[in-house]
Scaffold this motif. Structure first.
Motif, PDB file in Angstrom:
ATOM      1  N   THR A 173      -6.065   1.331 -11.726  1.00 37.18           N
ATOM      2  CA  THR A 173      -5.573   0.006 -11.373  1.00 37.18           C
ATOM      3  C   THR A 173      -6.390  -0.998 -12.175  1.00 37.18           C
ATOM      4  OG1 THR A 173      -5.086  -1.451  -9.496  1.00 37.18           O
ATOM      5  CG2 THR A 173      -7.151  -0.249  -9.391  1.00 37.18           C
ATOM      6  N   ALA A 182      -6.757  -2.487   3.015  1.00 34.13           N
ATOM      7  CA  ALA A 182      -7.624  -1.503   3.684  1.00 34.13           C
ATOM      8  C   ALA A 182      -7.081  -1.082   5.052  1.00 34.13           C
ATOM      9  CB  ALA A 182      -9.040  -2.058   3.830  1.00 34.13           C
ATOM     10  N   LEU A 196     -15.832   0.964   2.577  1.00 30.25           N
ATOM     11  CA  LEU A 196     -15.042   2.190   2.759  1.00 30.25           C
ATOM     12  C   LEU A 196     -15.382   2.838   4.098  1.00 30.25           C
ATOM     13  CD1 LEU A 196     -15.304   3.394  -0.906  1.00 30.25           C
ATOM     14  CD2 LEU A 196     -13.152   3.176   0.333  1.00 30.25           C
ATOM     15  N   TRP A 207     -16.055  -0.128  -6.232  1.00 32.05           N
ATOM     16  CA  TRP A 207     -15.652   0.188  -4.863  1.00 32.05           C
ATOM     17  C   TRP A 207     -16.902   0.192  -4.003  1.00 32.05           C
ATOM     18  CZ3 TRP A 207     -10.758  -0.476  -4.321  1.00 32.05           C
ATOM     19  CH2 TRP A 207      -9.843  -0.072  -5.287  1.00 32.05           C
ATOM     20  N   THR A 238      -7.864  -5.208  -1.907  1.00 32.65           N
ATOM     21  CA  THR A 238      -7.838  -4.110  -0.939  1.00 32.65           C
ATOM     22  C   THR A 238      -8.796  -4.331   0.228  1.00 32.65           C
ATOM     23  OG1 THR A 238      -9.525  -2.969  -2.214  1.00 32.65           O
ATOM     24  CG2 THR A 238      -7.224  -2.374  -2.677  1.00 32.65           C
ATOM     25  N   THR A 261     -13.484   7.900  -0.403  1.00 31.44           N
ATOM     26  CA  THR A 261     -13.538   7.388  -1.786  1.00 31.44           C
ATOM     27  C   THR A 261     -12.585   8.145  -2.697  1.00 31.44           C
ATOM     28  OG1 THR A 261     -15.882   7.112  -1.333  1.00 31.44           O
ATOM     29  CG2 THR A 261     -15.214   6.786  -3.609  1.00 31.44           C
ATOM     30  N   LEU A 308     -11.801  -3.487  -0.229  1.00 37.12           N
ATOM     31  CA  LEU A 308     -12.712  -2.357  -0.442  1.00 37.12           C
ATOM     32  C   LEU A 308     -13.493  -2.504  -1.751  1.00 37.12           C
ATOM     33  CD1 LEU A 308     -10.180   0.479   0.472  1.00 37.12           C
ATOM     34  CD2 LEU A 308     -11.982  -0.474   1.937  1.00 37.12           C
ATOM     35  N   TYR A 309     -13.143  -3.509  -2.547  1.00 39.94           N
ATOM     36  CA  TYR A 309     -13.729  -3.643  -3.874  1.00 39.94           C
ATOM     37  C   TYR A 309     -14.703  -4.810  -3.876  1.00 39.94           C
ATOM     38  CZ  TYR A 309     -13.943  -3.655  -8.969  1.00 39.94           C
ATOM     39  OH  TYR A 309     -14.363  -3.590 -10.284  1.00 39.94           O
ATOM     40  N   LEU A 338      -9.224   6.850  -4.169  1.00 37.67           N
ATOM     41  CA  LEU A 338      -9.144   5.567  -4.887  1.00 37.67           C
ATOM     42  C   LEU A 338      -8.922   5.725  -6.390  1.00 37.67           C
ATOM     43  CD1 LEU A 338     -12.151   3.822  -3.130  1.00 37.67           C
ATOM     44  CD2 LEU A 338      -9.715   3.460  -2.660  1.00 37.67           C
ATOM     45  N   THR A 382       0.821  -1.223   0.000  1.00 37.97           N
ATOM     46  CA  THR A 382       0.000   0.000   0.000  1.00 37.97           C
ATOM     47  C   THR A 382       0.848   1.263   0.000  1.00 37.97           C
ATOM     48  OG1 THR A 382      -1.738  -1.182   1.176  1.00 37.97           O
ATOM     49  CG2 THR A 382      -1.710   1.218   1.441  1.00 37.97           C
ATOM     50  N   CYS A 390      -0.509   0.510  -9.514  1.00 34.32           N
ATOM     51  CA  CYS A 390      -1.142   1.818  -9.676  1.00 34.32           C
ATOM     52  C   CYS A 390      -0.116   2.939  -9.493  1.00 34.32           C
ATOM     53  CB  CYS A 390      -2.266   1.890  -8.645  1.00 34.32           C
ATOM     54  SG  CYS A 390      -3.101   3.440  -8.531  1.00 34.32           S
ATOM     55  N   ALA A 423      -7.309  -4.307  -7.503  1.00 30.86           N
ATOM     56  CA  ALA A 423      -8.361  -3.648  -6.707  1.00 30.86           C
ATOM     57  C   ALA A 423      -8.995  -4.646  -5.747  1.00 30.86           C
ATOM     58  CB  ALA A 423      -9.420  -3.056  -7.622  1.00 30.86           C
TER      59      ALA A 423
END
Ligand code: ADP
Length: 501
Positions: A182, A139, A205, A200, A190, A212, A192-193, A215, A87, A168, A187
């Motif tokens: 990305t 995340a 999130l 997303w 994460t 957001t 988050l996806y 991202l 990350t 990314c 994705a």
């Protein structure tokens, strides 16, 4: 050779950054590589310098392009593959990272993950992402940076910061800060996806308190990701393919049919089984993950993730000074008839699938006065076979099908002792391809599809060639006895962890 006929694959791994040049027939023309340093600022923390990641990548690309007799003009497209989950947050205007890259192996968010698990969120997260709560995923690492770097949260909320996994970040640098995007495989790691709705996820999130606005946009694995900044390589080169390293290896290994399995032995070991276009969850604590998305059509995979594979050999080399070169481990392991009942559970950063125990640390068991370095080295290599058997058992229980053959790649797949032990422990043939750089090959395939060099995966599949096959040779009783010892060692380690914490 004339026209735009070669493909440049960038393979940014945990321990090295590579540039690999492929012909239109997917043969390797040249490889340039630089070792990348890891930093361990505290117990369980693993970091890298984003500038090192970028500078090394740029350097190996430049080196390879300089030696290219047919000129930069001949590069049809670039494909990127990368260590996943790692990350990075950086300032959109200056490009400056706000903190070091927090590497996928880092365990600092174990307590946060445990809190969320205790609060009962895991089924929700699993249903949306195919993942579990583990510090492995991005995340928690993003949240940690936002909460621990002064001013980061405010800057993020004002839209000044960008988040990216390594793909990314490299894309952003390669395009001179013009593209913040990305691909779906990166994705998806994460947490988050949402891999079913393919977007997303606002609820996730909110759960991690991540705005957001930081991202990237998510694209197919074959897509126009932008053009390189002309200042970098003397001309603009299109970036046409991108995938996380394990998914790229799956593509490079030609695992396009449901039920096909590849297992990559680099820093960690990651086994992926293609399960086709329908999302389904594992009942045995494997992950569900996108294998690839082409023209909007998703193919999924079940994944078994082991955090330490080659890293155990690296530790014997660098931490204990057992040998100067990882390749020596093969002769050392073969110098003894067995491990003399030594078991080495290399859980340096916790246990991954199917245990998912970030709190566990490594152990060696069965040490005696007769134990030599060779026994320990052998036990470290044998651990790869045991860990993979754990995964394979989970995959078969989930998939309801027998895994017929396993295709392997990665640094450790050059170790013939490890390969034979793996075949013995799995009781199945293990195939090694001619191109063991399956990860880079996968990225090259994606870029080649973008550039129109191949019409589809069928053409890629035809290029796959087997170099070696290892047939199981161990007697059933011996195999089961050895594996029983491994299960007992892991069981003892879990009990120890419960008592000590
Ligand atoms: P990554 O892409 O994760 O950086 P690689 O696929 O390049 O990893 O593999 C490197 C890892 O493989 C290192 O951890 C190294 O210790 C191990 N390795 C490389 N060659 C051998 C070998 N012949 N025997 C045992 N381990 C090896």
């Amino acid at each position: 050779m004339s026209g735009r006929s070669v493909i440049l694959a960038i393979d940014q791994g945990t321990t090295s950054s590579r540039a690999i040049l492929f012909s239109a027939e997917l043969e390797i023309l040249d490889v340039q590589q630089k070792e990348l340093r890891l930093h361990f600022p505290r117990k369980g923390w693993v970091e890298q310098h984003p500038e090192d990641i970028w500078n090394d990548t740029l350097e190996v690309c430049r080196r390879i392009l300089q030696t290219l007799s047919i000129g930069v003009e001949s590069v049809a497209a670039i494909g990127i593959t990368n260590q996943r989950e790692t990350t990075i947050l950086w300032d959109r205007s200056t490009g400056e990272p706000v903190y070091n890259a927090i590497v996928w192996q880092d365990r600092r968010t174990a307590a946060l993950c445990q809190q969320l698990r205790d609060a009962g969120y895991e089924p929700l997260v699993e249903a949306k992402t195919g993942l579990l709560f583990d510090p492995y995923f991005s995340a928690g690492k993003i949240a940690w940076i936002l909460d621990n770097v002064e001013g980061a949260r405010e800057r993020a909320e004002r839209g000044e910061l960008a988040f990216g996994t390594v793909d990314c970040y490299l894309l952003w640098r390669l395009t001179g800060g013009r593209v913040h995007a990305t691909d779906v495989t990166n994705a998806s790691r994460t947490l988050l996806y949402n891999i079913i709705e393919q977007k997303w996820d606002e609820a996730l999130l909110a759960l991690f308190g991540i705005p957001t606005i930081i991202l990237p946009e998510v694209r197919d694995n074959v897509a126009g990701f932008g053009l390189t900044d002309p200042m970098l390589f003397g001309r603009e080169i299109p970036i046409g393919g991108m995938a996380g390293d394990q998914q790229a290896a799956m593509i490079g290994q030609g695992c396009f049919q449901s039920g096909m399995v590849k297992s990559t032995y680099g820093t960690g070991c990651f086994a992926l089984m293609n399960i086709g276009p329908d999302f389904r969850l594992s009942r045995n604590r494997l992950l569900t993950t996108p294998a690839y998305r082409l023209d909007g059509a998703m193919t999924y995979a079940l994944e078994g993730s082991i955090f330490i594979a080659g890293a155990a050999i690296q530790w014997l080399r660098d931490g204990l000074g057992f040998f100067p070169d990882a390749a020596v481990s093969e002769a050392m392991a073969l110098s003894v008839p067995d491990s003399n009942e030594v078991y080495f559970v290399p859980a340096f950063t916790g246990l991954g699938a199917p245990y998912w125990r970030p709190d566990v640390r490594g152990a060696m068991m069965g040490l005696s006065r007769e134990t030599t370095k060779a026994h320990i080295v052998r036990a470290a290599l044998e651990a790869q076979g045991y860990q993979t058997r754990d995964l394979m058992a989970a995959m078969e229980a989930d998939g309801g099908c027998e895994v017929a053959v396993v295709r392997i790649d990665g640094g450790l797949s050059t170790n013939q002792f490890m390969c034979q032990f793996l075949a013995d422990m799995l009781d199945r043939p293990v195939e090694v391809p001619q191109v063991t750089e399956a990860t880079a090959l996968g990225a090259a395939c994606l870029a080649g599809l973008f550039a129109g060099i191949f019409p589809g995966f069928d053409a890629v599949e035809r290029h796959w060639r087997r170099a070696r096959i290892y047939e199981p040779m161990m007697a059933q009783a011996e195999r089961e006895q050895l594996y029983h010892g491994w299960k007992a060692a892991v069981g003892a380690l879990l009990a120890y962890t419960a008592n000590v914490n």
